[in-house]
Design an enzyme around this catalytic site. Structure first.
Site, PDB file in Angstrom:
ATOM      1  N   CYS A   1      47.809 -28.094  51.599  1.00  0.00           N
ATOM      2  CA  CYS A   1      47.592 -26.711  52.000  1.00  0.00           C
ATOM      3  C   CYS A   1      46.727 -26.102  50.734  1.00  0.00           C
ATOM      4  O   CYS A   1      46.809 -24.800  50.682  1.00  0.00           O
ATOM      5  CB  CYS A   1      48.976 -26.033  51.989  1.00  0.00           C
ATOM      6  SG  CYS A   1      49.767 -27.019  53.537  1.00  0.00           S
TER       7      CYS A   1
ATOM      8  N   HIS B   1      51.333 -17.732  48.069  1.00  0.00           N
ATOM      9  CA  HIS B   1      51.328 -18.884  48.971  1.00  0.00           C
ATOM     10  C   HIS B   1      52.007 -18.391  50.325  1.00  0.00           C
ATOM     11  O   HIS B   1      51.834 -18.590  51.436  1.00  0.00           O
ATOM     12  CB  HIS B   1      51.551 -20.251  48.355  1.00  0.00           C
ATOM     13  CG  HIS B   1      51.482 -21.311  49.488  1.00  0.00           C
ATOM     14  ND1 HIS B   1      50.337 -21.763  49.939  1.00  0.00           N
ATOM     15  CD2 HIS B   1      52.374 -22.205  49.975  1.00  0.00           C
ATOM     16  CE1 HIS B   1      50.335 -22.802  50.664  1.00  0.00           C
ATOM     17  NE2 HIS B   1      51.563 -23.283  50.576  1.00  0.00           N
TER      18      HIS B   1
ATOM     19  N   GLU C   1      58.416 -19.805  44.679  1.00  0.00           N
ATOM     20  CA  GLU C   1      57.227 -19.072  44.321  1.00  0.00           C
ATOM     21  C   GLU C   1      57.628 -17.816  43.799  1.00  0.00           C
ATOM     22  O   GLU C   1      57.047 -17.343  42.747  1.00  0.00           O
ATOM     23  CB  GLU C   1      56.273 -18.816  45.522  1.00  0.00           C
ATOM     24  CG  GLU C   1      55.043 -18.489  45.039  1.00  0.00           C
ATOM     25  CD  GLU C   1      53.836 -18.540  46.172  1.00  0.00           C
ATOM     26  OE1 GLU C   1      52.721 -17.971  45.768  1.00  0.00           O
ATOM     27  OE2 GLU C   1      54.409 -18.278  47.246  1.00  0.00           O
TER      28      GLU C   1
ATOM     29  N   LYS D   1      50.506 -14.739  55.418  1.00  0.00           N
ATOM     30  CA  LYS D   1      50.745 -15.857  56.403  1.00  0.00           C
ATOM     31  C   LYS D   1      51.666 -15.215  57.489  1.00  0.00           C
ATOM     32  O   LYS D   1      51.881 -15.645  58.497  1.00  0.00           O
ATOM     33  CB  LYS D   1      51.395 -17.138  55.783  1.00  0.00           C
ATOM     34  CG  LYS D   1      50.479 -17.916  55.023  1.00  0.00           C
ATOM     35  CD  LYS D   1      51.167 -19.162  54.400  1.00  0.00           C
ATOM     36  CE  LYS D   1      50.099 -19.970  53.855  1.00  0.00           C
ATOM     37  NZ  LYS D   1      49.752 -19.535  52.500  1.00  0.00           N
TER      38      LYS D   1
ATOM     39  N   HIS E   1      50.663 -20.381  59.187  1.00  0.00           N
ATOM     40  CA  HIS E   1      50.301 -21.146  57.947  1.00  0.00           C
ATOM     41  C   HIS E   1      49.154 -22.050  58.499  1.00  0.00           C
ATOM     42  O   HIS E   1      49.267 -22.837  59.507  1.00  0.00           O
ATOM     43  CB  HIS E   1      51.427 -22.123  57.701  1.00  0.00           C
ATOM     44  CG  HIS E   1      50.897 -22.916  56.231  1.00  0.00           C
ATOM     45  ND1 HIS E   1      49.797 -23.161  55.767  1.00  0.00           N
ATOM     46  CD2 HIS E   1      52.074 -23.371  55.387  1.00  0.00           C
ATOM     47  CE1 HIS E   1      50.045 -23.511  54.587  1.00  0.00           C
ATOM     48  NE2 HIS E   1      51.172 -23.978  54.432  1.00  0.00           N
TER      49      HIS E   1
ATOM     50  N   PHE F   1      51.660 -30.108  50.392  1.00  0.00           N
ATOM     51  CA  PHE F   1      52.623 -31.012  50.577  1.00  0.00           C
ATOM     52  C   PHE F   1      51.828 -32.248  49.373  1.00  0.00           C
ATOM     53  O   PHE F   1      50.818 -32.270  49.199  1.00  0.00           O
ATOM     54  CB  PHE F   1      52.306 -31.935  51.866  1.00  0.00           C
ATOM     55  CG  PHE F   1      53.309 -31.223  52.959  1.00  0.00           C
ATOM     56  CD1 PHE F   1      54.233 -30.356  52.504  1.00  0.00           C
ATOM     57  CD2 PHE F   1      53.252 -31.589  54.203  1.00  0.00           C
ATOM     58  CE1 PHE F   1      55.014 -29.662  53.518  1.00  0.00           C
ATOM     59  CE2 PHE F   1      54.327 -31.060  55.199  1.00  0.00           C
ATOM     60  CZ  PHE F   1      55.094 -30.012  54.646  1.00  0.00           C
TER      61      PHE F   1
END
Length: 411
Positions: free
Chosen positions: A166, A306, A317, A335, A340, A399
């Protein structure tokens, strides 16, 4: 050919966006500002238990790209071609007149042609080896997103497809910036594309307990930093930026939309799918990006987070933002609108950050009704915020522990 010092600012002269928020830059920006989620029940997923996604609306590849070209390409490449053409046009460039040997293409992806592979594998099992398409390999290879865009645009410079999950979009933009600063090209077509809204891919994420649990209606399922968040909603998108050295843009008489002034990367080395809750490695990427830009933590006025709507990511975060940025910047996650989009997220969010700087408007975080206690940060909610921003940061975490951070500044 312009002289250029390594690590200096790079001009963003063109944007192209195809996402659940719209089929071009203007429609994307309008939808992102509205805070209206694109998440909906997805009949294309058949009878699997989870069927909420964010798809690009009205994307008809044969009519947009031509039937002869569209059938040879997986959807993740189709999205990228359309976004790349938009970006090149927005930058006022013409492939018929540019020096293609000095044009680089750096477009990330994380899962490649998943839908094509899944479809062809079913055909292989049900109808036999002779019924498999001879195009299955070139349609599914991840690098084909850069290769096909380079073919379409006549770009003969470096062509790369970074894959950092991502964070791929941010990584691609960072690499493209380096190619320009090292004089390896004069124009870089940079970003990322992803489309893996297939039954198998969605089922895999559901089995990981990564997806929203269905306790909310589809339009409310993705809720970054909300106390009632339960997981992400998958989306698809392509985001492409045209990058040039500022002197070259000036010579063409094209005013930059914004400047990419810093990039930082790091790796958690903690867990394959969970972020390091301490956020210490993500902080390394932030500090590296700020150092690259010649800024301090107190200079950042806005963060495009994110913000995946998952329990672990949003909490770690939020702690990172509260600890690192002494300026207490405004924060948003787009998002909630787009879902996502995996590899594409860093690219489309970099584009949204560029637009927010240009317009002096910071988008809201959709579906943020009850802010989680862990999020002691200045989250934008209930509508866009009028705010002049000179320096913003866009976070991307993936990831594998991949972290990519971009610093974007006003011209």
């Amino acid at each position: 050919m312009s002289s250029f010092r390594h690590g200096g600012p790079i001009a963003v002269t063109g944007l192209g966006l195809v996402s659940p928020a719209g089929m071009d830059v203007d429609s994307n920006w309008k939808t992102i500002l509205s805070g209206i989620s694109a998440a909906a029940e997805d009949p294309r997923l058949g009878d699997i238990p989870y069927r909420v996604t964010c798809r690009a609306p009205d994307f008809d590849a044969p009519s947009l790209l031509g039937r002869d070209q569209a059938w040879r390409l997986d959807r993740f490449v189709q999205l990228a071609l359309l976004a790349a053409r938009q970006a090149v046009s927005d930058a006022g460039l013409d492939r018929a007149t540019w020096d293609g040997t000095r044009v680089a293409v750096v477009i990330g992806s994380s899962m490649g042609g998943t839908a094509t592979f899944e479809c062809q594998h079913v055909r292989f099992l049900e109808r036999g080896a002779t019924r498999v398409s001879p195009m299955v390999i070139p349609m599914t290879l991840m690098n084909m997103v850069s290769g096909q865009v380079a073919i379409d645009l006549g770009a003969h410079g470096p062509s790369l497809t970074p894959s950092t999950a991502c964070a791929s979009g941010a990584t691609a933009i960072g690499i493209a910036r380096d190619l320009l600063s090292q004089d390896r090209c004069d124009i870089a077509i940079a970003g990322a594309s992803e489309s893996c809204l297939s039954p198998f891919a969605i089922t895999g994420l559901k089995q990981m307990n990564a997806l929203a649990n269905g306790t909310h209606p589809p339009s409310r399922a993705c809720r970054p930093f909300d106390a009632d968040r339960s997981g992400l909603v998958m989306g698809e998108a392509a985001g492409i930026l045209v990058l040039e050295r500022p002197a070259d843009a000036q010579a063409r008489g094209v005013p930059p939309r914004a400047l990419i002034t810093g990039f930082g990367a790091s790796t958690d080395a903690f867990h394959p799918t969970a972020p390091d809750p301490s956020g210490k490695s993500a902080a390394l990427a932030v500090h590296a990006a700020l150092l690259d830009a010649g800024l301090g933590p107190g200079d950042v006025e806005h963060v495009n987070a994110h913000g995946t709507s998952t329990r672990l990511n949003d909490a770690s975060e939020a702690r990172l933002i509260a600890r690192v940025y002494s300026s207490e910047p405004s924060v948003t996650s787009t998002k909630g609108v787009t879902g996502h989009t995996l590899a594409a997220s860093g690219a489309i969010e970099a584009a949204y950050t560029v637009l927010s700087i240009q317009h002096g408007l910071q988008p809201p975080t959709a579906n943020l009704s009850r802010v989680d206690d862990c999020a002691g940060i200045d989250l934008i909610r209930d509508g866009p915020r009028h705010q002049t921003v000179r320096a913003a940061v866009s976070h991307s975490f993936g990831f594998g522990g991949h972290n990519g951070v971009l610093v974007i500044q006003a011209t």
